[in-house]
Each structure stands twice: as C-alpha cells, then as structure tokens.
Design a protein around this motif. Structure first.
Motif, PDB file in Angstrom:
ATOM      1  N   SER A 122       0.829  -1.210   0.000  1.00  0.00           N
ATOM      2  CA  SER A 122       0.000   0.000   0.000  1.00  0.00           C
ATOM      3  C   SER A 122       0.861   1.256   0.000  1.00  0.00           C
ATOM      4  CB  SER A 122      -0.942   0.005   1.211  1.00  0.00           C
ATOM      5  OG  SER A 122      -0.246   0.221   2.427  1.00  0.00           O
ATOM      6  N   ARG A 132       2.549   1.661  -3.485  1.00  0.00           N
ATOM      7  CA  ARG A 132       1.642   2.225  -4.490  1.00  0.00           C
ATOM      8  C   ARG A 132       1.393   3.717  -4.215  1.00  0.00           C
ATOM      9  NH1 ARG A 132       2.060   0.826  -8.776  1.00  0.00           N
ATOM     10  NH2 ARG A 132       0.178   2.013  -9.226  1.00  0.00           N
ATOM     11  N   TYR A 176      -4.623   1.778  -4.730  1.00  0.00           N
ATOM     12  CA  TYR A 176      -4.442   0.356  -5.060  1.00  0.00           C
ATOM     13  C   TYR A 176      -5.770  -0.365  -4.901  1.00  0.00           C
ATOM     14  CZ  TYR A 176      -4.174  -0.981  -0.062  1.00  0.00           C
ATOM     15  OH  TYR A 176      -4.433  -1.193   1.267  1.00  0.00           O
ATOM     16  N   GLU A 197       0.403  -6.102  -9.343  1.00  0.00           N
ATOM     17  CA  GLU A 197       0.690  -4.685  -9.561  1.00  0.00           C
ATOM     18  C   GLU A 197       0.580  -4.290 -11.029  1.00  0.00           C
ATOM     19  OE1 GLU A 197       3.812  -1.216  -8.198  1.00  0.00           O
ATOM     20  OE2 GLU A 197       4.559  -3.266  -8.382  1.00  0.00           O
ATOM     21  N   ASP A 202      -3.026  -3.693 -11.374  1.00  0.00           N
ATOM     22  CA  ASP A 202      -3.423  -2.672 -10.405  1.00  0.00           C
ATOM     23  C   ASP A 202      -3.035  -1.272 -10.866  1.00  0.00           C
ATOM     24  OD1 ASP A 202      -4.520  -1.769  -8.048  1.00  0.00           O
ATOM     25  OD2 ASP A 202      -2.906  -2.467  -6.757  1.00  0.00           O
ATOM     26  N   SER A 203      -1.835  -1.139 -11.402  1.00  0.00           N
ATOM     27  CA  SER A 203      -1.353   0.184 -11.833  1.00  0.00           C
ATOM     28  C   SER A 203      -2.168   0.738 -12.994  1.00  0.00           C
ATOM     29  CB  SER A 203       0.129   0.106 -12.217  1.00  0.00           C
ATOM     30  OG  SER A 203       0.318  -0.797 -13.287  1.00  0.00           O
TER      31      SER A 203
END
Length: 249
Positions: free
Chosen positions: A26, A29, A196, A219, A222-223
C-alpha cells in the motif's frame, strides 16, 4: 511504544521489499502516485507532514530537497521521527489545531490520518490555513466501497470486538463526499485518485506465503485499473490532491 517500534520496522522492511506485505504494498503504491503529483525536486519549498508518525515521509522528502516539518499527537512516534530526522522541526500537536503559523507551507501531506477523525472539517481547515494561497495538499482517505470489505469488518470489530482487529471505529468516504469536504474547507480543484485495488488483505490472511508473488503479479494490472474513473470507488485507499484557494495551482 510497541506501536511506534512496529511502524518503524514496517517502513524499514518496506525499503527492502515492497511486496512483503499488504502494508508495504500500500505504501509502495502510494509513493508511486505521490511522486507523480509532487514537484520532482523540492528546493525552496516548505512541506508539512500532518500526522508524521515515525517520520518516514519526512526523511524521504527531505532527501528530495524539501524543507520539511512534522506534527503528530503521539510522543512515542515523535521520538522515532526526531531520531530519523535530526534538526527537523517536529512538534507534538493536534491536527485540528496545528502549531504552525498561517500561510507558511507550500505543500501539506496527510497520510492515514483522516480515517481516524470523527469529522474532517477541523483538520482540513487547519491544513488550508497553514498553506500558502495556491499551496498543494495531498491526503489519504479510506473508500467505503473498498474491495477488502473493511467498512463492514471495522463496524463489526468496533461493536463486538474481533481478534487481531482494532476496536476503534474508523471513517470511510466516497470520492464525492471528499470533494465536498475539501471545497467547504477552503480548497479548490480537489481530485480523488485510487491508490491500489483488490482484496489483497484477504490473500495475506488466507495464504500469507503467496502474498509476495501475488502482489508482484497483481501490480501490473493494479497500476492500470486502480485510478480509472469507473473503478476507483472500489480501491482500498484514496489520495486527494487539492489546492488551497486564493492563488494559482
């Protein structure tokens, strides 16, 4: 305090492996988005970290050239923060009565504080007060619709108690409410970003050994998704970017 020592250790381990835990992920991100929203170099800019905790962000932003200061309510946290940031002005104080003069900062940072406040108005007005006109505020908040289902879990834990979970009742928000609260406190152009996404905390609880490889793979998606308009309400953390009224920004 054990809590101060625990957070200090978490941040040390974050630097070693940002995929080790959901906490580390967390903050990893969050750092990615903050790098995009903050000036690349901070020379000549004064920055206040409201709720600075162990001083992790202070040390990081100081290395980028910002002239930093911090405030926190916990004497134990402040002890760690001062050890990590020798020579920096770090004061004990209330986030609703900041011990700094008006208009003294170019940037205010507020990470994982708003979720613990019964109301946002006092803290937001104080952050606006200490900012210069046109100054930048970055503040995190917890989405009510986050995919970890933490709103419901927190309500159950605060009412009945659940092993391993805090009984402290926390605050959760929609992006629309956050924008309204920031405007009412004297900010303009509030923009809410998703940091995130995904039920990552459940992966950590149910299959802790799989957490690092899962987060590394997750990720990539997620990104791309976490800050999309249609899905950011489901993210696990909001980051609000707002400008104090009365100047350019």
């Amino acid at each position: 305090s054990l809590r101060a020592a625990e957070f200090a250790e978490r941040y040390v381990r974050l630097n070693a492996d940002p995929y080790e835990s959901c906490f580390a992920y967390s903050r990893h991100r969050l750092q990615k988005i903050m790098e995009r929203l903050l000036p690349e170099r901070g020379e000549g800019l004064r920055l206040l970290d409201v709720g600075c905790g162990t001083g992790h962000h202070l040390a990081q932003l100081r290395r980028q050239g910002f002239d930093v200061a911090g405030v926190d309510g916990s004497q134990e946290m402040l002890g760690v923060a001062r050890a990590n940031n020798p020579g920096v002005s770090i004061r004990q104080g209330d986030v609703e009565a900041l011990p700094f003069p008006s208009g003294g900062f170019d940037v205010v940072l507020c990470v994982e504080v708003l979720r613990y406040l019964p109301g946002l108005g006092g803290c937001l007005r104080e952050m606006a007060r200490v900012l210069k006109p046109g100054g930048l505020c970055l503040a995190t908040a917890t989405p009510v619709l986050n995919l970890n289902g933490y709103w419901l879990i927190n309500r159950l834990a605060s009412r009945f108690g659940m092993r391993g979970l805090s009984k402290l009742r926390q605050a959760f928000f929609t992006s629309g409410r956050l924008r309204r609260e920031f405007v009412a406190a004297g900010f303009r152009q509030p923009r809410v970003h998703g940091v995130y996404l995904g039920p990552v905390n459940w992966v950590e609880r149910l299959a802790p050994r799989l957490t690092p490889p899962f987060l590394r793979a997750w990720e990539r998606l997620d990104s791309v998704l976490a800050d999309r308009v249609m899905v950011r309400e489901l993210s696990n953390m909001f980051l609000v970017r707002a400008v104090r009224g009365g100047g350019r920004g």
